[in-house]
Design an enzyme around this catalytic site. Structure first.
Site, short mmCIF file in Angstrom:
data_model
loop_
_atom_site.label_atom_id
_atom_site.label_comp_id
_atom_site.label_asym_id
_atom_site.label_seq_id
_atom_site.Cartn_x
_atom_site.Cartn_y
_atom_site.Cartn_z
CG ASN A 1 -0.30 -0.07 2.34
OD1 ASN A 1 0.56 0.63 2.72
ND2 ASN A 1 -0.31 -1.24 3.26
CG ASP B 1 -6.76 -5.57 6.23
OD1 ASP B 1 -6.28 -5.44 7.45
OD2 ASP B 1 -7.16 -4.46 5.85
N PRO C 1 -2.82 -11.96 10.54
CG PRO C 1 -0.61 -12.41 11.84
CD PRO C 1 -1.39 -12.44 10.39
CB ILE D 1 -0.34 -6.27 14.67
CG1 ILE D 1 0.19 -7.21 13.69
CG2 ILE D 1 0.62 -6.10 15.52
CD1 ILE D 1 1.17 -6.57 12.69
CB VAL D 2 -3.63 -3.04 16.60
CG1 VAL D 2 -4.89 -3.05 16.15
CG2 VAL D 2 -3.34 -1.86 17.72
CG PHE E 1 -3.39 5.30 13.19
CD1 PHE E 1 -2.29 5.21 14.43
CD2 PHE E 1 -3.19 6.63 12.50
CE1 PHE E 1 -1.35 6.27 14.72
CE2 PHE E 1 -2.41 7.65 13.00
CZ PHE E 1 -1.24 7.45 14.10
CE LYS F 1 -11.06 -0.23 10.89
NZ LYS F 1 -10.21 0.45 9.61
CE LYS G 1 -8.71 -3.58 14.08
NZ LYS G 1 -7.59 -3.72 13.29
#
Ligand code: PMT
Length: 401
Positions: free
Chosen positions: A210, A279, A305, A307-308, A323, A337, A341
């Site tokens: 990206n 992703d 996976p 991560i955050v 973020f 999110k 998360k």
């Protein structure tokens, strides 16, 4: 010792309905131990009287550049030298335009020109005036010169409009003013931060990635190191130099970034996930370069996976900041999110605007936590990072007085 003990703050008040909040601001600054002197513009006196601010600050209020009495006592140069910080709240669009143009046509602009102290502005105006290109250009000029912006917040305005331009509340402004003096806000705190893109191999020569340049994550790492944090920067491929006093671990793929991050848990107290992690990755990366034998090709992808999310739900969980890069319904998706998360804070980033976000020098974000949110307007990523680190330190690591 209080956060602002021995600090001399010159509060500039310009003309706007938010001037009534200046009275409360003086109290909040004094609560933190500051000595406050007030300078009012002519327009400010249409909204609130000098007498009120004099009574609250305990000092005479200064109103005119050429007041012979003031010149005999605290003249403008003495006032400019006296201040450890000039905080202008509210800062009107007109005041910021005059400041951006280097005008010295009243006491407050003259002081701002003459002072060596840091200057912070708390803008307050109608949302249309805030969004106007001239105001935005003035803000850009002022922040480029190192002047700090506190706010504005978004919401319902005195005129009935809804949008950005509301002055921050007195308590928020006093906390931000205190942070300007505390350069060691994260002293000794161990921070792991991810930055940049990841690359997901298709074959030995091709990958999915990206537009992340790493600028935002690197700026945050530098600001955290400046604030005294012990920083581990886990970076995807970028062209950036590692900031001073930061340990960098270079990774390529999301799985590499995941492994490197998990290895720091247990010793880190703060995690910031700024990387643009892919992703998905190809289910099977080819061992040899894929030949272009067919007109079309299909690549099967499998989820990487998160991560955050893993960090935020780990038994050795640090304070976890993520973020949210969104192109629509920014705040709604970011809040989603934050909850899904299990994050402590999320920084919502509108990446549909190419002037901010991916690969830009500037950014503009809204930081959102369970009980609140605050918007930081467009500015350079370095300056924005200083404000974000202050906010994180203040929310999660501050010694309360
Ligand atoms: O690097 P720059 O060019 O300066 O650009 C900065 C930026 C736009 C990349 C940055 O400000 C930003 O928004 N980073 C987050 C990008 C992103 O992947 O957002 P997201 O909404 O898709 O992901 C939400 C969160 O989950 C992020 O904290 C992300 O790091 C994290 N994530 C996502 C997927 C995954 N597999 N693991 C993760 O940890």
């Amino acid at each position: 010792m209080k956060q602002l003990s021995n600090r001399q703050i010159l509060l500039g008040v310009t003309g706007g309905i938010a001037a009534y909040k200046s009275a409360e601001l003086i109290r909040r600054l004094k609560d933190r131990g500051a000595d406050v002197r007030v300078v009012m513009t002519a327009a400010a006196m249409e909204f609130i009287t000098p007498l009120t601010l004099q009574a609250l600050s305990g000092n005479p209020v200064h109103t005119t550049l050429l007041d012979p009495e003031a010149e005999a006592g605290m003249g403008h140069i003495e006032l400019a030298r006296w201040a450890d910080l000039i905080l202008v709240a509210p800062a009107s669009a007109d005041f910021m335009a005059r400041l951006a143009n280097g005008r010295g046509d009243d006491l407050l602009t003259t002081l701002c020109l003459a002072t060596a102290a840091p200057i912070a502005l708390a803008p307050a105006m109608n949302q249309g005036m805030w969004r106007d290109a001239a105001t935005q250009a003035n803000i850009h000029t002022l922040t480029e010169r190192g002047i700090s912006l506190f706010g504005p917040a978004a919401g319902e305005q005195a005129c009935g409009d809804i949008g950005p331009g509301r002055m921050l509340e007195a308590e928020e402004l006093a906390a931000l003013a205190a942070n300007m003096f505390n350069h060691r806000l994260l002293d000794g705190i161990r921070l792991t931060i991810t930055a940049g893109p990841t690359r997901e191999a298709i074959d030995p020569v091709r990958y999915i990635s990206n537009h992340s340049s790493g600028k935002m994550g690197y700026a945050l790492a530098a600001a955290a190191a400046d604030a005294g944090a012990i920083v581990t920067l886990i970076s995807g491929p970028t062209n950036l130099a590692c900031p001073e006093r930061v340990t960098r671990i270079d990774v390529i793929s999301a799985q590499n970034m995941f492994d490197a991050t998990i290895a720091t848990l247990g010793s880190c107290q703060l995690f910031i996930g700024c990387a643009a992690v892919a992703d998905y990755r190809p289910t099977n990366a080819a061992d040899q370069k894929i030949k272009k034998d067919n007109e079309t090709m299909q690549i099967e992808l499998v989820r990487n996976p998160d991560i955050v999310k893993t960090v935020a739900n780990h038994e050795k969980r640090p304070i976890t900041v993520g973020f949210a890069a969104e192109t629509q319904d920014l705040i709604k998706y970011a809040r989603g999110k934050l909850e899904r998360k299990n994050l402590d804070l999320i920084i919502a980033n509108d990446v549909s605007n190419t002037n901010i976000g991916f690969n830009a020098s500037d950014n503009a974000v809204t930081a959102i936590w369970k009980e609140g949110e605050t918007t930081i307007p467009q500015m350079g990523k370095n300056q924005l990072s200083t404000q974000l680190i202050s906010l994180i330190a203040n929310q999660f690591f501050a010694v309360k007085n």
